[in-house]
Design an enzyme around this catalytic site. Sequence first.
Site, PDB file in Angstrom:
ATOM      1  N   LYS A 198       0.691  -1.280   0.010  1.00 33.56           N
ATOM      2  CA  LYS A 198       0.058   0.174  -0.156  1.00 33.56           C
ATOM      3  C   LYS A 198       0.780   1.368   0.021  1.00 33.56           C
ATOM      4  O   LYS A 198       1.938   1.471   0.659  1.00 33.56           O
ATOM      5  CB  LYS A 198      -0.846   0.043   1.351  1.00 33.56           C
ATOM      6  CG  LYS A 198      -1.893  -1.109   1.412  1.00 33.56           C
ATOM      7  CD  LYS A 198      -2.577  -1.236   2.451  1.00 33.56           C
ATOM      8  CE  LYS A 198      -3.735  -2.151   2.553  1.00 33.56           C
ATOM      9  NZ  LYS A 198      -4.118  -2.176   3.951  1.00 33.56           N
ATOM     10  N   GLY A 353      10.288  -7.447   6.339  1.00 33.48           N
ATOM     11  CA  GLY A 353      10.199  -9.073   6.582  1.00 33.48           C
ATOM     12  C   GLY A 353       9.972  -9.650   5.035  1.00 33.48           C
ATOM     13  O   GLY A 353      10.715 -10.872   4.708  1.00 33.48           O
ATOM     14  N   GLY A 376       8.576  -2.344   9.946  1.00 35.94           N
ATOM     15  CA  GLY A 376       7.850  -1.062  10.517  1.00 35.94           C
ATOM     16  C   GLY A 376       8.649  -0.165  11.167  1.00 35.94           C
ATOM     17  O   GLY A 376       8.649   1.111  10.830  1.00 35.94           O
TER      18      GLY A 376
END
Length: 400
Positions: A198, A353, A376
């Site tokens: 996204k 990841g 993140g």
Amino acid sequence: MGDRRLDEADLSGKRVLVREDLNVPLEASGAITNATRIDAALPTLQMLRERGAKVIVMSHLGRPDGKVVENLRLAPVAAALSRALGCNVTMAPDCVGPQVQALVAAMRDGDVLLLENLRFHPGEEANDPAFARELAALGDLYVNDAFGTAHRAHASTVGITEFLPSYMGPLLAREVHILEEITQHPKRPFIAVLGGAKVSDKIGVLNRLLELCDALVIGGGMANTLLAAKGVEVGRSLRDKDLGPAQEILAKSADHHHGRARIHLPTDAIVAKQLSAEADTRDAELGQLQPDDMILDIGPGTAMDFRGVILEAKTVLWNGPMGVFEMDAFAAGTEAVGQAIVDSGAVSIVGGGDTAAAAHKLGFAEKMTHISTGGGATLEFLEGKQLPGIAALRSKAPSA
Ligand code: 3PG
Ligand code: MG
């Protein structure tokens, strides 16, 4: 900075509570599909053992949401740690409570105990001081080495620093150092290769990378959203519904007062009518997609273009695959980009990841300068945000 220095601390005979991020992908069978985070934690654990500490390891696994979830137990991780460290790693039945206290009391210098999944307790994610105090009671000092979880303000990353002398672990320090280097003094050209799902999740980091980098090479679902924002037909491809953030990024990149980076988007794609390893695929020019096509990888023309851009780089940050690399039919784009990064000879930092998994699957992992244990956390760091796990260590006064 108020960082205490772990290398100057006397650890012999001390109970050292060390927070690692051992949140690794597990199959239902308990098989670990990517051990990057375990491998990265090993030198710290080995060092603590060699210095005579009683090593009490803490981690979360997955998102059990404050209750026990059987298939999110850390036992497979304890087994992997035992094998890798060449010593017995005891698996605790919980992370706090009398049984755990008894196990800790029985430890000898150099022993390793792995506490059960911290997130089985709601106090972990709530950063509950009572839970943090219970954890802290198990140790004499605390080491945070969990870069991958540094963007979470939880009891084991933030709250606990109120109750124990707290130190930054070597893995966390190394990750921070590398990211500081590439953001503060990158060797140029500095190119970010971005993919993944996204745009909306990554809008902050995209804004920052537009300023920091010389070029952004974008594939994957992120490219689909940007293409759609330019009015290009992307059929049924994965993309954000809201095109606003993508339009903002495109406007910003066109305005040279705002950013320095040029954005490179795909010009062709591997498309199919469904996401399946057996689907009929074709290479289509963008602009010629049918409404029921799905973009599943960048096309060969794009792979060549991207390679040309990447070969110029002196620093590459890679976050996100170019396509559905888990299926061979859609792995060529990610493979081409990975090969170009290797061939460029640039300092290469791989984050996230999925990207680390792709680098392992496609055989590039050993050839990258650094595979980050953060997904993140890396993105939030690059965005310029303070990571709470790091801030908590730095705000504490140095020991006398
Ligand atoms: C991660 O894998 O992103 C870290 O381990 C943090 O986990 P979380 O995203 O579930 O907080
Ligand atoms: Mg995460």
